[in-house]
Design a protein around this motif. Structure first.
Motif, PDB file in Angstrom:
ATOM      1  N   VAL A   1     -16.919 -14.997  29.226  1.00 44.23           N
ATOM      2  CA  VAL A   1     -18.406 -15.042  29.337  1.00 44.23           C
ATOM      3  C   VAL A   1     -19.056 -13.558  29.177  1.00 44.23           C
ATOM      4  O   VAL A   1     -20.045 -13.411  28.507  1.00 44.23           O
ATOM      5  N   TRP A   2     -18.518 -12.554  29.995  1.00 40.84           N
ATOM      6  CA  TRP A   2     -19.202 -11.221  29.742  1.00 40.84           C
ATOM      7  C   TRP A   2     -19.062 -10.876  28.308  1.00 40.84           C
ATOM      8  O   TRP A   2     -19.924 -10.367  27.645  1.00 40.84           O
ATOM      9  N   ALA A   3     -17.911 -11.011  27.686  1.00 42.39           N
ATOM     10  CA  ALA A   3     -17.742 -10.633  26.276  1.00 42.39           C
ATOM     11  C   ALA A   3     -18.695 -11.284  25.292  1.00 42.39           C
ATOM     12  O   ALA A   3     -19.312 -10.678  24.433  1.00 42.39           O
ATOM     13  N   ILE A   4     -18.708 -12.655  25.647  1.00 46.94           N
ATOM     14  CA  ILE A   4     -19.804 -13.526  24.915  1.00 46.94           C
ATOM     15  C   ILE A   4     -21.079 -12.897  24.675  1.00 46.94           C
ATOM     16  O   ILE A   4     -21.889 -12.779  23.723  1.00 46.94           O
TER      17      ILE A   4
ATOM     18  N   PHE B   1     -37.271  -7.701  25.795  1.00 47.42           N
ATOM     19  CA  PHE B   1     -37.461  -6.217  25.636  1.00 47.42           C
ATOM     20  C   PHE B   1     -36.138  -5.314  25.497  1.00 47.42           C
ATOM     21  O   PHE B   1     -35.932  -4.537  24.596  1.00 47.42           O
ATOM     22  N   ALA B   2     -34.994  -5.797  26.344  1.00 50.09           N
ATOM     23  CA  ALA B   2     -33.771  -5.086  26.240  1.00 50.09           C
ATOM     24  C   ALA B   2     -33.030  -5.014  24.877  1.00 50.09           C
ATOM     25  O   ALA B   2     -32.578  -4.287  24.329  1.00 50.09           O
ATOM     26  N   VAL B   3     -33.293  -6.359  24.242  1.00 50.56           N
ATOM     27  CA  VAL B   3     -32.704  -6.622  22.923  1.00 50.56           C
ATOM     28  C   VAL B   3     -33.004  -5.953  21.950  1.00 50.56           C
ATOM     29  O   VAL B   3     -32.700  -5.043  21.101  1.00 50.56           O
ATOM     30  N   PHE B   4     -34.726  -5.766  22.071  1.00 50.70           N
ATOM     31  CA  PHE B   4     -35.374  -5.094  20.953  1.00 50.70           C
ATOM     32  C   PHE B   4     -35.198  -3.527  21.197  1.00 50.70           C
ATOM     33  O   PHE B   4     -35.330  -2.887  20.086  1.00 50.70           O
TER      34      PHE B   4
ATOM     35  N   GLY C   1     -28.818   2.587  23.705  1.00 54.97           N
ATOM     36  CA  GLY C   1     -28.668   1.197  23.094  1.00 54.97           C
ATOM     37  C   GLY C   1     -27.783   0.529  23.899  1.00 54.97           C
ATOM     38  O   GLY C   1     -27.920  -0.742  24.189  1.00 54.97           O
ATOM     39  N   SER C   2     -26.632   1.218  24.251  1.00 58.26           N
ATOM     40  CA  SER C   2     -25.463   0.195  25.142  1.00 58.26           C
ATOM     41  C   SER C   2     -26.245   0.035  26.474  1.00 58.26           C
ATOM     42  O   SER C   2     -25.806  -1.233  26.966  1.00 58.26           O
ATOM     43  N   LEU C   3     -27.013   0.835  27.275  1.00 60.10           N
ATOM     44  CA  LEU C   3     -27.427   0.623  28.328  1.00 60.10           C
ATOM     45  C   LEU C   3     -28.374  -0.532  28.377  1.00 60.10           C
ATOM     46  O   LEU C   3     -28.509  -1.662  29.205  1.00 60.10           O
ATOM     47  N   TYR C   4     -29.217  -0.651  27.265  1.00 61.21           N
ATOM     48  CA  TYR C   4     -30.085  -1.949  26.969  1.00 61.21           C
ATOM     49  C   TYR C   4     -29.373  -3.282  26.869  1.00 61.21           C
ATOM     50  O   TYR C   4     -29.783  -4.271  27.615  1.00 61.21           O
ATOM     51  N   ALA C   5     -28.376  -3.237  25.964  1.00 59.98           N
ATOM     52  CA  ALA C   5     -27.555  -4.381  25.987  1.00 59.98           C
ATOM     53  C   ALA C   5     -26.692  -4.961  26.999  1.00 59.98           C
ATOM     54  O   ALA C   5     -26.546  -5.928  27.409  1.00 59.98           O
ATOM     55  N   HIS C   6     -26.295  -3.768  27.724  1.00 60.11           N
ATOM     56  CA  HIS C   6     -25.549  -4.112  29.072  1.00 60.11           C
ATOM     57  C   HIS C   6     -26.536  -4.645  30.157  1.00 60.11           C
ATOM     58  O   HIS C   6     -26.215  -5.614  30.907  1.00 60.11           O
ATOM     59  N   THR C   7     -27.703  -4.254  30.090  1.00 63.48           N
ATOM     60  CA  THR C   7     -28.865  -4.790  30.989  1.00 63.48           C
ATOM     61  C   THR C   7     -29.153  -6.474  30.693  1.00 63.48           C
ATOM     62  O   THR C   7     -29.011  -7.072  31.656  1.00 63.48           O
ATOM     63  N   ALA C   8     -29.328  -6.715  29.497  1.00 63.69           N
ATOM     64  CA  ALA C   8     -29.676  -7.931  29.087  1.00 63.69           C
ATOM     65  C   ALA C   8     -28.522  -8.927  29.526  1.00 63.69           C
ATOM     66  O   ALA C   8     -28.505  -9.980  29.991  1.00 63.69           O
ATOM     67  N   SER C   9     -27.277  -8.500  29.112  1.00 70.80           N
ATOM     68  CA  SER C   9     -25.991  -9.126  29.598  1.00 70.80           C
ATOM     69  C   SER C   9     -25.800  -9.292  31.079  1.00 70.80           C
ATOM     70  O   SER C   9     -25.487 -10.552  31.361  1.00 70.80           O
TER      71      SER C   9
ATOM     72  N   LEU D   1     -21.545  -9.466  23.193  1.00 66.80           N
ATOM     73  CA  LEU D   1     -21.564  -9.734  21.528  1.00 66.80           C
ATOM     74  C   LEU D   1     -22.873 -10.447  21.078  1.00 66.80           C
ATOM     75  O   LEU D   1     -23.472 -10.084  20.107  1.00 66.80           O
ATOM     76  N   ILE D   2     -23.286 -11.434  21.745  1.00 68.92           N
ATOM     77  CA  ILE D   2     -24.761 -11.987  21.458  1.00 68.92           C
ATOM     78  C   ILE D   2     -25.689 -11.011  21.600  1.00 68.92           C
ATOM     79  O   ILE D   2     -26.602 -10.806  20.595  1.00 68.92           O
ATOM     80  N   MET D   3     -25.904 -10.244  22.543  1.00 66.99           N
ATOM     81  CA  MET D   3     -27.116  -9.197  22.699  1.00 66.99           C
ATOM     82  C   MET D   3     -26.822  -8.172  21.830  1.00 66.99           C
ATOM     83  O   MET D   3     -27.989  -7.616  21.077  1.00 66.99           O
ATOM     84  N   ASN D   4     -25.861  -7.582  21.513  1.00 65.35           N
ATOM     85  CA  ASN D   4     -25.753  -6.481  20.447  1.00 65.35           C
ATOM     86  C   ASN D   4     -25.684  -7.270  18.962  1.00 65.35           C
ATOM     87  O   ASN D   4     -26.424  -6.412  18.253  1.00 65.35           O
ATOM     88  N   GLY D   5     -25.334  -8.443  18.765  1.00 71.86           N
ATOM     89  CA  GLY D   5     -25.449  -9.031  17.597  1.00 71.86           C
ATOM     90  C   GLY D   5     -26.877  -9.398  17.350  1.00 71.86           C
ATOM     91  O   GLY D   5     -27.183  -9.326  16.181  1.00 71.86           O
ATOM     92  N   ALA D   6     -27.563  -9.737  17.968  1.00 73.52           N
ATOM     93  CA  ALA D   6     -29.034 -10.004  18.176  1.00 73.52           C
ATOM     94  C   ALA D   6     -29.751  -8.947  17.634  1.00 73.52           C
ATOM     95  O   ALA D   6     -30.710  -8.943  16.658  1.00 73.52           O
TER      96      ALA D   6
END
Length: 427
Positions: free
Chosen positions: A320-323, A108-111, A288-296, A326-331
């Motif tokens: 690991v945090w950077a990866i 849900f966070a990524v979406f 959007g940043s908060l959602y990606a941060h949450t998933a990460s 990147l994955i959450m925002n990229g997805a």
């Protein structure tokens, strides 16, 4: 006692301290992530069901979300070790529950991040009169969203959330003024309307999911200096959101009428639409940043819980945090530009997960704790009013989940039948 068992423990001497948020900053974070592009669909909901039932629904759902916030906070204070919905799922349903609710939170966070990228795409397109490829607008918007989600602690994001909240307030006011100064001539308004179940529930999902931010609450409360003040933040959020939603929806609908678009800013006169979208951009970015941060953050804490990488500036921790960021925002970016029915998929994700996180599962929290902390079923019988309300809350979440999924899937089928589905990675 709380700090002896909570996820971050005692932080004296740690290089990275998480528990730094005041309740005021948490309320700002909550408003920044919840009061965002979702409110722009509310006037169109009134156009489907009518102004009276629509307004009643917005207010009722705000009160309901306040009640479920209270249940979530009580559960968190009773179980300090809970950092996210996955941890809560472990307590309720065991290992399977942990994986399911953690998975749902990430999805849900990524979406939701992707949804904000699309909101940014619409805003940038409106400002430039769509002179560039829409996918390019999404890419432009994705870069600052990625950068703003990078801080390890929510304290850094909380200060960015202040201009975010200011921007959505001003944008909403600009939208209402623009609608008032340039009303739709010969517009039609409806006090009440009869609609099919499908159309009515499609419109109802807009206010239902406009309050869908509870999936972040455990993570937010975990980074508070005084978690016992969490309800102050929740009351501030729900009071503001309910009032702002109701006023915005009614004012825009009254001046634009039944033909109001979703998002509502697109129904404004061009200059006012550009002004409203432009001012709202900081809010779309930070949400959007908060959602990606949450998933990460969920995965990061899951990986490094109890290790030095959580609280120290280690190469492993930051890598690991950077990866993860990147994955959450990229997805989110790939989904937003590569899946033609992505808006519908957001609806499915919201129906499957946000319906439970915002509403249903809160009832299960109360039923669980009252049973295990009291005399089991006898406690339920003694507190029969709260028991019935908690059970009704759980059932409401189930209904929203099933009905929301049904109308969204039907919407996808209808879109394909009508040929309105575009191609992947297209302009």
């Amino acid at each position: 006692m709380y700090h002896d068992v909570d996820v971050f423990g005692h932080e004296e001497g740690h290089q990275i301290k998480y528990k730094t948020l005041s309740w005021q900053l948490v309320s700002i974070l909550m408003i920044a992530e919840i009061v965002s592009n979702g409110m722009l669909s509310l006037p169109s909901s009134l156009a489907v069901v009518g102004i009276v039932p629509g307004l009643i629904l917005i207010i009722f759902l705000g009160v309901f979300a306040t009640y479920t916030s209270w249940l979530l906070v009580k559960f968190k204070l009773r179980h300090p070790e809970v950092h996210n919905m996955g941890d809560a799922g472990l307590i309720l349903f065991g290992p399977f529950g942990r994986e399911l609710l953690a998975f749902g939170t990430i999805v849900f966070a990524v979406f939701a991040t992707g949804g904000q990228l699309l909101a940014g795409q619409i805003a940038l397109g409106a400002l430039s009169e769509n002179k560039l490829c829409l996918m390019l607008y999404t890419g432009i918007f994705a870069i600052p969203t990625l950068l703003f989600s990078f801080p390890r602690t929510l304290d850094r994001l909380s200060w960015l959330s202040i201009p975010s909240v200011i921007s959505i307030i001003i944008a909403g006011i600009i939208g209402m003024i623009g609608a008032g100064l340039h009303p739709t001539p010969d517009r039609s308004l409806s006090a009440t309307k009869s609609s099919s179940f499908y159309l009515a529930f499609v419109s109802i999902t807009n206010p239902v999911f406009a309050y869908a931010g509870h999936f972040m609450f455990f993570i937010l409360v975990s980074e508070m200096k005084r978690p016992h003040d969490a309800m102050k933040a929740a009351y501030t959020l729900q009071g503001f959101a309910t009032t702002f939603y109701a006023v915005f929806a009614v004012v825009v609908y009254v001046y634009i009428g039944d033909g109001v678009a979703s998002p509502a800013f697109s129904s404004l006169e061009t200059t006012w639409a550009k002004a409203a979208y432009g001012i709202a951009i900081p809010n779309f970015l930070i949400a959007g940043s908060l959602y990606a941060h949450t998933a990460s953050k969920l995965l990061f804490v899951r990986i490094f819980r109890g290790s030095r990488h959580l609280h120290e500036h280690t190469v492993t921790g930051w890598t690991v945090w950077a990866i993860l960021i990147l994955i959450m925002n990229g997805a989110a970016f790939v989904l937003a530009v590569g899946v033609p029915i992505f808006n519908y998929l957001i609806g499915i994700a919201a129906s499957l997960f946000a319906s439970w996180y915002t509403y249903g599962i809160a009832g299960a929290f109360w039923l669980h704790d009252s049973y295990h902390d009291g005399d089991g079923v006898r406690t339920w019988r003694r507190k029969w009013g709260q028991t019935l309300l908690a059970a009704a809350t759980f059932l409401a979440g189930g209904f929203i989940c099933v009905a929301g999924t049904y109308v969204t899937v039907k919407g996808i089928a209808d879109a394909y039948k009508s040929g309105s589905v575009g191609a992947s990675f297209s302009c």
